[in-house]
Design a protein around this motif. Structure first.
Motif, PDB file in Angstrom:
ATOM      1  N   UNK A 105       9.863  16.255  77.755  1.00  0.00           N
ATOM      2  CA  UNK A 105       9.168  17.255  77.006  1.00  0.00           C
ATOM      3  C   UNK A 105       7.914  17.560  77.507  1.00  0.00           C
ATOM      4  N   UNK A 106       7.735  18.948  77.539  1.00  0.00           N
ATOM      5  CA  UNK A 106       6.276  19.436  78.045  1.00  0.00           C
ATOM      6  C   UNK A 106       5.045  19.009  76.861  1.00  0.00           C
ATOM      7  N   UNK A 107       4.385  18.142  77.163  1.00  0.00           N
ATOM      8  CA  UNK A 107       3.211  17.971  76.548  1.00  0.00           C
ATOM      9  C   UNK A 107       2.046  18.899  76.443  1.00  0.00           C
ATOM     10  N   UNK A 108       1.594  19.259  75.355  1.00  0.00           N
ATOM     11  CA  UNK A 108       0.252  20.074  75.441  1.00  0.00           C
ATOM     12  C   UNK A 108      -0.694  19.800  76.100  1.00  0.00           C
ATOM     13  N   UNK A 109      -1.837  20.449  76.344  1.00  0.00           N
ATOM     14  CA  UNK A 109      -2.758  20.465  77.303  1.00  0.00           C
ATOM     15  C   UNK A 109      -3.785  19.246  77.116  1.00  0.00           C
ATOM     16  N   UNK A 110      -3.736  19.042  75.737  1.00  0.00           N
ATOM     17  CA  UNK A 110      -4.656  18.214  75.123  1.00  0.00           C
ATOM     18  C   UNK A 110      -4.141  16.704  75.186  1.00  0.00           C
ATOM     19  N   UNK A 111      -2.884  16.438  75.049  1.00  0.00           N
ATOM     20  CA  UNK A 111      -2.142  15.328  74.885  1.00  0.00           C
ATOM     21  C   UNK A 111      -1.851  14.891  76.356  1.00  0.00           C
ATOM     22  N   UNK A 112      -1.427  15.715  77.339  1.00  0.00           N
ATOM     23  CA  UNK A 112      -0.866  15.369  78.701  1.00  0.00           C
ATOM     24  C   UNK A 112      -1.739  14.500  79.584  1.00  0.00           C
ATOM     25  N   UNK A 113      -3.133  14.825  79.435  1.00  0.00           N
ATOM     26  CA  UNK A 113      -3.846  13.986  80.286  1.00  0.00           C
ATOM     27  C   UNK A 113      -4.126  12.347  79.899  1.00  0.00           C
TER      28      UNK A 113
END
Length: 154
Positions: A105-113
């Motif tokens: 699943x591609x995580x959003x840019x706030x969650x991924x880091x």
């Protein structure tokens, strides 16, 4: 009033178990509510919606496998580390097919880091030092990067 014992973490872990049983794509808030014998509305104080639940399942899976991979490569170098890393991914995919699917699943840019995703990147790029320790320059030059797709198929 929040149902006693229900937390976002507990729901994410139960969602991960559910993903292994029925498949990641089938995980929903309603399905998870049935598992706890509550109405879906009872879960919305802990998860926003099914997409949020799936992202939380992905975070659980990423962290679990990153921990497993770190343990697998600890104390090993080069070929032994690479083999241990590959085995840890393969074994996890076989044991937890729904969780492994969740990791795609591609995580959003706030969650991924803040996820364990960057740990996986370090493992794949440099299996000799794929843990959380800083890498010295000789570690960067003595390992061979592994393509991300190498681990996508169980």
């Amino acid at each position: 009033m929040a149902r006693a014992g229900l937390t976002a973490d507990r729901l994410a872990r139960a969602g991960a178990e559910l993903a292994d049983e029925i498949g990641f794509e089938q995980v929903t808030v309603a399905g998870l509510a049935r598992r706890f014998n509550v109405k879906p509305a009872s879960l919305y104080s802990h998860v926003v919606n099914s997409a949020d639940l799936k992202a939380r399942v992905a975070l659980v899976a990423l962290a679990e496998l990153a921990d497993r991979a770190s343990e697998a490569v600890a104390g090993r170098s080069r070929e032994a580390a690479l083999a241990a890393l590959g085995n840890s991914y393969r074994d996890y995919a076989r044991e937890h097919p729904g969780r492994f699917a969740a990791m795609q699943l591609r995580l959003d840019s706030d969650t991924a880091p803040g996820s364990a995703g960057p740990r996986h990147t370090r493992h794949r790029a440099h299996p000799k030092t794929g843990n959380d320790e800083s890498m010295s320059s000789d570690n960067w030059t003595t390992t061979t990067p592994i393509p991300a797709d190498f681990f996508r198929r169980p």
